[in-house]
Design an enzyme around this catalytic site. Sequence first.
Site, PDB file in Angstrom:
ATOM      1  N   LEU A   1       0.852  -1.187   0.000  1.00 21.45           N
ATOM      2  CA  LEU A   1       0.000   0.000   0.000  1.00 21.45           C
ATOM      3  C   LEU A   1       0.888   1.236   0.000  1.00 21.45           C
ATOM      4  O   LEU A   1       1.739   1.405   0.875  1.00 21.45           O
ATOM      5  CB  LEU A   1      -0.908  -0.002   1.243  1.00 21.45           C
ATOM      6  CG  LEU A   1      -1.993   1.051   1.252  1.00 21.45           C
ATOM      7  CD1 LEU A   1      -3.046   0.747   0.193  1.00 21.45           C
ATOM      8  CD2 LEU A   1      -2.648   1.129   2.616  1.00 21.45           C
ATOM      9  N   HIS A   2       0.724   2.083  -1.000  1.00 20.17           N
ATOM     10  CA  HIS A   2       1.484   3.334  -1.084  1.00 20.17           C
ATOM     11  C   HIS A   2       0.503   4.469  -1.347  1.00 20.17           C
ATOM     12  O   HIS A   2      -0.710   4.232  -1.455  1.00 20.17           O
ATOM     13  CB  HIS A   2       2.581   3.252  -2.152  1.00 20.17           C
ATOM     14  CG  HIS A   2       2.109   2.743  -3.470  1.00 20.17           C
ATOM     15  ND1 HIS A   2       1.445   3.529  -4.380  1.00 20.17           N
ATOM     16  CD2 HIS A   2       2.177   1.505  -4.026  1.00 20.17           C
ATOM     17  CE1 HIS A   2       1.140   2.810  -5.438  1.00 20.17           C
ATOM     18  NE2 HIS A   2       1.563   1.578  -5.251  1.00 20.17           N
ATOM     19  N   ALA A   3       0.979   5.680  -1.443  1.00 22.86           N
ATOM     20  CA  ALA A   3       0.117   6.858  -1.482  1.00 22.86           C
ATOM     21  C   ALA A   3      -0.959   6.800  -2.566  1.00 22.86           C
ATOM     22  O   ALA A   3      -2.123   7.084  -2.300  1.00 22.86           O
ATOM     23  CB  ALA A   3       0.952   8.124  -1.639  1.00 22.86           C
TER      24      ALA A   3
ATOM     25  N   ASN B   1      -2.293   4.215  -4.326  1.00 26.31           N
ATOM     26  CA  ASN B   1      -3.359   3.226  -4.182  1.00 26.31           C
ATOM     27  C   ASN B   1      -4.092   3.388  -2.854  1.00 26.31           C
ATOM     28  O   ASN B   1      -5.248   2.991  -2.743  1.00 26.31           O
ATOM     29  CB  ASN B   1      -2.903   1.786  -4.444  1.00 26.31           C
ATOM     30  CG  ASN B   1      -1.846   1.268  -3.531  1.00 26.31           C
ATOM     31  OD1 ASN B   1      -1.483   1.899  -2.547  1.00 26.31           O
ATOM     32  ND2 ASN B   1      -1.321   0.098  -3.857  1.00 26.31           N
ATOM     33  N   ALA B   2      -3.479   4.017  -1.861  1.00 27.30           N
ATOM     34  CA  ALA B   2      -4.189   4.328  -0.621  1.00 27.30           C
ATOM     35  C   ALA B   2      -5.312   5.321  -0.913  1.00 27.30           C
ATOM     36  O   ALA B   2      -6.427   5.178  -0.411  1.00 27.30           O
ATOM     37  CB  ALA B   2      -3.231   4.886   0.433  1.00 27.30           C
TER      38      ALA B   2
END
Length: 83
Positions: free
Chosen positions: A13-15, A17-18
Amino acid sequence: MEKTVKVGLSQGLHASNAAALVERASQFKADVHLKKGNSIINVKSILGLMSIVLKPGDDVQLTADGPDEEEAIAAIEDFLTHK
């Protein structure tokens, strides 16, 4: 409603796709939370999601409470396992 899912996001999870996950969760009336270890966060909160680290293969518990909880859990599970 509760369900345990295994994270399948290839890069975790990164910015970006968050933000997409928050957008998806916000389409539902149900309150949706994600638990990993001792951390419980609101899936509709970008700050909450950015405060935890989700890597491929992590097991997380999803909980939802509200009129569309089943649909919310299914949508979040789909996002976390297939994106």
